[in-house]
Design a protein around this motif. Structure first.
Motif, short mmCIF file in Angstrom:
data_model
loop_
_atom_site.label_atom_id
_atom_site.label_comp_id
_atom_site.label_asym_id
_atom_site.label_seq_id
_atom_site.Cartn_x
_atom_site.Cartn_y
_atom_site.Cartn_z
N LYS A 15 -145.28 -88.57 -72.91
CA LYS A 15 -146.36 -88.11 -73.79
C LYS A 15 -146.25 -88.76 -75.16
N PHE A 16 -145.03 -88.85 -75.69
CA PHE A 16 -144.82 -89.48 -77.00
C PHE A 16 -145.22 -90.95 -76.95
N ILE A 17 -144.85 -91.66 -75.91
CA ILE A 17 -145.17 -93.10 -75.76
C ILE A 17 -146.67 -93.32 -75.75
N LYS A 18 -147.39 -92.48 -75.02
CA LYS A 18 -148.85 -92.63 -74.93
C LYS A 18 -149.53 -92.29 -76.26
N LYS A 19 -148.99 -91.30 -76.97
CA LYS A 19 -149.62 -90.84 -78.21
C LYS A 19 -149.28 -91.73 -79.39
N HIS A 20 -148.10 -92.36 -79.36
CA HIS A 20 -147.64 -93.18 -80.49
C HIS A 20 -147.21 -94.57 -80.01
N PRO A 21 -148.16 -95.38 -79.51
CA PRO A 21 -147.79 -96.69 -78.94
C PRO A 21 -147.27 -97.70 -79.95
N LYS A 22 -147.44 -97.44 -81.25
CA LYS A 22 -146.96 -98.37 -82.27
C LYS A 22 -145.84 -97.75 -83.12
N SER A 23 -145.27 -96.69 -82.65
CA SER A 23 -144.23 -95.98 -83.40
C SER A 23 -142.96 -96.82 -83.52
N LEU A 24 -142.24 -96.61 -84.60
CA LEU A 24 -140.94 -97.26 -84.78
C LEU A 24 -139.93 -96.74 -83.75
N PHE A 25 -140.24 -95.60 -83.14
CA PHE A 25 -139.33 -95.00 -82.17
C PHE A 25 -139.74 -95.31 -80.73
N LEU A 26 -140.70 -96.24 -80.56
CA LEU A 26 -141.22 -96.52 -79.22
C LEU A 26 -140.11 -97.02 -78.28
N GLU A 27 -139.28 -97.93 -78.77
CA GLU A 27 -138.22 -98.47 -77.93
C GLU A 27 -137.25 -97.37 -77.50
N LYS A 28 -136.84 -96.54 -78.45
CA LYS A 28 -135.91 -95.45 -78.12
C LYS A 28 -136.53 -94.47 -77.12
N ALA A 29 -137.79 -94.13 -77.35
CA ALA A 29 -138.47 -93.20 -76.45
C ALA A 29 -138.60 -93.81 -75.06
N SER A 30 -138.94 -95.11 -75.00
CA SER A 30 -139.10 -95.78 -73.71
C SER A 30 -137.78 -95.83 -72.95
N TRP A 31 -136.69 -96.11 -73.66
CA TRP A 31 -135.40 -96.19 -73.00
C TRP A 31 -134.96 -94.83 -72.45
N ARG A 32 -135.15 -93.78 -73.23
CA ARG A 32 -134.78 -92.45 -72.75
C ARG A 32 -135.65 -92.03 -71.57
N TYR A 33 -136.92 -92.40 -71.61
CA TYR A 33 -137.83 -92.11 -70.49
C TYR A 33 -137.35 -92.81 -69.22
N VAL A 34 -137.03 -94.10 -69.36
CA VAL A 34 -136.57 -94.90 -68.22
C VAL A 34 -135.27 -94.33 -67.65
N LYS A 35 -134.34 -93.98 -68.52
CA LYS A 35 -133.05 -93.45 -68.06
C LYS A 35 -133.23 -92.13 -67.30
N LEU A 36 -134.13 -91.28 -67.80
CA LEU A 36 -134.34 -90.00 -67.13
C LEU A 36 -135.07 -90.16 -65.80
N LYS A 37 -136.03 -91.07 -65.74
CA LYS A 37 -136.77 -91.30 -64.49
C LYS A 37 -135.89 -92.03 -63.47
N ASN A 38 -135.09 -93.00 -63.96
CA ASN A 38 -134.09 -93.69 -63.12
C ASN A 38 -134.73 -94.43 -61.95
N GLU A 39 -135.86 -95.10 -62.20
CA GLU A 39 -136.54 -95.85 -61.16
C GLU A 39 -136.43 -97.35 -61.44
N PRO A 40 -136.11 -98.17 -60.44
CA PRO A 40 -135.89 -99.61 -60.66
C PRO A 40 -137.04 -100.32 -61.36
N ALA A 41 -138.27 -100.02 -60.95
CA ALA A 41 -139.41 -100.71 -61.54
C ALA A 41 -139.53 -100.44 -63.04
N LEU A 42 -139.15 -99.24 -63.46
CA LEU A 42 -139.24 -98.89 -64.87
C LEU A 42 -138.18 -99.61 -65.70
#
Length: 323
Positions: free
Chosen positions: A50-77
């Motif tokens: 939700k944060f990634i979609k709402k704040h696509p230009k945020s300074l925290f985008l990379e951190k949010a994306s990484w935590r999302y990917v780690k929690l989902k744990n899917e190869p494609a992500l």
């Protein structure tokens, strides 16, 4: 020492000041305030998404994306993260994690191309020289694919597909990605899988998708699939399965047909098979409720015909009648 009223009030004043400061921060810097709540209060995959979609230009985008990917744990992500954040310090970990999960020569090649020393692989005791051999084989396969003669087909959304002449017919050499409301979906309903493997369609949707490619394009009949299989296995029993057709038509095989493990969906069992198995629609019914499908079973390394109910979600390839 006697306790005074001010002694009790002081912690409350500090707490209220902290809350006020947080509210002011959220009002002045909405993405920072939202990031604080997402990271330290919510801390869940849906929250980060939700944060990634709402704040696509945020300074925290990379951190949010990484935590999302780690929690989902899917190869494609993990692969998507590595592509979206090429300068991230987490990029090697993302590529290596995807490579471990997929055991794919293509991903090993990408990992070693970006990180030749294979630091994380070595740290886990992996023989990097073996990975390099696998990557070399993959690159040779890519050169082979480049030598094939492909045409081009474009759908109404602008998606481009390769086409190739095989078994006397022109086939699409990629899975279709056209969006059809109510008739198409992504594996696990996640767009990252659609980008890699194409969409999954019910039977009516697959027919519509092929017809949308233009004059002469349609869903292939069962006998046309079997005709294609016999190009590579003349003696094959396609009810029991053909290893020769499987290897020839698989991604990297000599045909250039490039089947990939896109997975499938059935109402009874849900999603299954991504990166290993694929099912493809035919235009040939089996009774009033079922249809023939062509299955590529990665774990058994066989291609064969089977039966599918019309509301299954399978991959779609198309053929073109001679004009």
């Amino acid at each position: 020492m006697p306790t005074t009223a001010s002694t009790y009030k002081r912690p409350m004043v500090i707490l209220l000041s902290a809350v006020l400061a947080l509210i002011l921060l959220m009002l002045s810097f909405p993405d920072q305030g939202q990031w604080f709540i997402t990271r330290y209060v919510v801390n869940s995959a849906p929250g980060y998404e939700k944060f990634i979609k709402k704040h696509p230009k945020s300074l925290f985008l990379e951190k949010a994306s990484w935590r999302y990917v780690k929690l989902k744990n899917e190869p494609a992500l993990f692969l998507d993260f590595a592509a979206d954040f090429p300068k991230s310090p987490k990029r090697e970990e993302a590529l290596w994690t995807a490579a471990k999960k997929l055991r794919s020569a293509a991903v090993y090649a990408e990992y070693l191309q970006q990180f030749p020393e294979g630091k994380l692989a070595k740290a886990e005791g992996v023989n990097v020289n073996r990975l390099r051999i696998s990557a070399t084989v993959y690159k040779n396969e890519q050169k082979r694919a480049a030598s094939l003669q492909y045409g081009k087909v474009v759908d109404p959304e602008g998606n481009t597909y390769r086409s190739i002449r095989l078994g006397g017919l022109t086939w699409t050499a990629d899975n279709l990605k056209l969006t059809l409301k109510g008739s198409s979906r992504c594996f696990m309903d996640h767009e990252a899988y659609c980008q890699r493997f194409g969409k999954l369609y019910n039977w009516a949707g697959a027919q519509e998708a092929c017809n949308s490619l233009g004059s002469g394009w349609r869903l292939p009949r069962l006998k046309e699939w079997e005709q294609l299989f016999r190009v590579y296995d003349q003696e094959g029993n396609f009810q029991k399965g053909s290893a020769k057709a499987f290897h020839a038509l698989l991604k990297g095989g000599k045909s250039g047909f490039e089947v990939r493990g896109a997975g499938y969906f059935t109402p009874a069992s849900g999603f299954a098979g991504a990166y290993y198995d694929s099912g493809f629609w035919t235009d040939t019914p089996m009774g009033s409720l079922e249809v023939y499908q062509m299955v590529f079973l990665g774990r058994n390394k066989l291609a064969y015909r089977a039966i599918a109910e019309r509301d299954y979600a399978l991959s779609c390839r198309c053929v073109q009648d001679s004009l």
